[in-house]
Design an enzyme around this catalytic site. Structure first.
Site, PDB file in Angstrom:
ATOM      1  N   GLY A   1     -57.317  26.056 -39.874  1.00 64.35           N
ATOM      2  CA  GLY A   1     -57.031  27.337 -40.498  1.00 64.35           C
ATOM      3  C   GLY A   1     -55.673  27.345 -41.154  1.00 64.35           C
ATOM      4  O   GLY A   1     -54.846  28.235 -40.921  1.00 64.35           O
ATOM      5  N   HIS A   2     -55.405  26.315 -41.986  1.00 68.77           N
ATOM      6  CA  HIS A   2     -54.140  26.240 -42.717  1.00 68.77           C
ATOM      7  C   HIS A   2     -54.278  25.226 -43.856  1.00 68.77           C
ATOM      8  O   HIS A   2     -55.274  24.519 -43.961  1.00 68.77           O
ATOM      9  CB  HIS A   2     -52.979  25.848 -41.791  1.00 68.77           C
ATOM     10  CG  HIS A   2     -53.149  24.505 -41.152  1.00 68.77           C
ATOM     11  ND1 HIS A   2     -53.669  24.337 -39.887  1.00 68.77           N
ATOM     12  CD2 HIS A   2     -52.877  23.249 -41.606  1.00 68.77           C
ATOM     13  CE1 HIS A   2     -53.696  23.058 -39.589  1.00 68.77           C
ATOM     14  NE2 HIS A   2     -53.220  22.360 -40.626  1.00 68.77           N
ATOM     15  N   ALA A   3     -53.253  25.172 -44.704  1.00 70.80           N
ATOM     16  CA  ALA A   3     -53.159  24.162 -45.756  1.00 70.80           C
ATOM     17  C   ALA A   3     -51.748  23.578 -45.704  1.00 70.80           C
ATOM     18  O   ALA A   3     -50.854  24.112 -45.039  1.00 70.80           O
ATOM     19  CB  ALA A   3     -53.438  24.770 -47.129  1.00 70.80           C
TER      20      ALA A   3
ATOM     21  N   ARG B   1     -58.120  23.854 -44.683  1.00 69.00           N
ATOM     22  CA  ARG B   1     -59.094  23.195 -43.814  1.00 69.00           C
ATOM     23  C   ARG B   1     -59.236  23.931 -42.484  1.00 69.00           C
ATOM     24  O   ARG B   1     -58.271  24.488 -41.950  1.00 69.00           O
ATOM     25  CB  ARG B   1     -58.724  21.735 -43.570  1.00 69.00           C
ATOM     26  CG  ARG B   1     -57.764  21.431 -42.430  1.00 69.00           C
ATOM     27  CD  ARG B   1     -56.324  21.902 -42.659  1.00 69.00           C
ATOM     28  NE  ARG B   1     -55.823  21.502 -43.963  1.00 69.00           N
ATOM     29  CZ  ARG B   1     -55.297  20.293 -44.213  1.00 69.00           C
ATOM     30  NH1 ARG B   1     -55.160  19.429 -43.233  1.00 69.00           N
ATOM     31  NH2 ARG B   1     -54.844  20.001 -45.414  1.00 69.00           N
TER      32      ARG B   1
END
Length: 302
Positions: A214-216, A261
């Site tokens: 839950g981040h990039a 992702r």
């Protein structure tokens, strides 16, 4: 976090690895020159090892190794040319530093063990000593054991993060050695991977069905491997979404900067192994999805 004393790297030692506890699964990481006293040049993992199996002994003239039991347990037997010393490894959050010119063998694997080894040099057969008598002879003449970290000429792929898409993320077949005593997959900097590995981390003790990520990232390149079990990686570039299933220790998903992702659908006992191009840097994380979409659509570098 333990920072190793580089003046003591001529002796074997147990090094504690940072452990971040989370109900969705624990995470441990190793950083070049920080957690361990050398730069990461090679990472390999041994898996599918039958219970009770042993691995042949060898030593290296110049390179150091760091050995972790990510799953299961095994014994590492070290010999300095005079006597054996046994180290039992059975936890994901500590490992054994093996100096150069130390004979080592791995014995007594438990069923479903996963052995991770991090090395200070890419593999060179000329640096490897496979005969114990040769090893003892070299020890007796006091072979110079200074670490010789090999350089490489592969440059890191640089992307404008506003322009990267899910099509830039690929599944990759990794080098794979199949043997009845256990399989081995190895990654050498400058040969098998398009960036230098600066950090290795892994998720373990993950409940079935948990979700992570839950981040990039604005700068980080990663290889993600299902070292045990399986999970899905959901990739989002701001315009398109795709899901990649990982379930083989000899396959990796290359994720470039500028891609959101999420890691989902973990099977029970799954282990997610990640090879990363930089040390941890919170400033290059994008953790809010609306911010991510705005940055992608504004075509600004993160």
């Amino acid at each position: 976090m333990n920072t190793p004393d580089t003046e003591k790297t001529n002796s074997p030692s147990i090094i504690n690895i940072p452990k971040i506890c989370d109900k969705r699964g624990n995470l441990s990481f190793i950083e070049s020159g920080v957690t361990i006293p050398f730069n990461i040049q090679r990472v390999y993992w041994i898996y599918d090892v039958p219970g009770g199996e042993n691995r042949d002994g060898h030593a290296f003239k110049t390179q150091q190794e760091f050995i972790i039991a990510i799953s299961g347990s095994f014994d590492v037997i070290l010999n300095d040319g005079i006597c054996d010393t046994k180290y039992s490894l059975n936890r994901s959050y500590y490992g054994l530093l093996v100096p150069a010119m130390t004979w080592r063998r791995i014995e007594n694997f438990s069923t479903n063990s996963l052995c991770l080894v991090i090395s200070s040099a890419i593999f060179d057969e000329n640096d490897c000593i496979r005969d114990f008598n040769d090893f003892k002879a070299l020890k007796e003449i006091r072979l110079d054991t200074d670490n010789n970290i090999m350089s490489n000429n592969i440059s890191q792929n640089i992307f404008s993060t506003s322009e990267t898409t899910i099509d830039d993320c690929h599944q990759i077949n990794l080098p794979f050695i199949h043997r009845s005593r256990g399989n081995l997959t190895s990654i050498n900097n400058g040969i098998d991977i398009p960036f230098n590995i600066e950090r290795v981390y892994y998720l373990y003790d993950v409940p079935a069905g948990a979700e992570r990520g839950g981040h990039a990232h604005s700068e980080l390149h990663q290889y993600i491997v299902a070292a045990a079990g399986s999970f899905n990686v959901v990739l989002d570039d701001g315009n398109n979404i795709k899901t990649v299933s990982l379930n083989r220790p000899q396959k990796a998903l290359n994720i470039v900067p500028g891609i959101w992702r999420e890691v989902v659908d973990f099977s029970g006992g799954a282990i997610c192994l990640v090879l990363a191009s930089n040390h941890y840097n919170e400033n290059e994380y994008i953790r809010d999805k609306s911010d991510f979409y705005c940055l992608k659509k504004s075509c600004k570098k993160f």
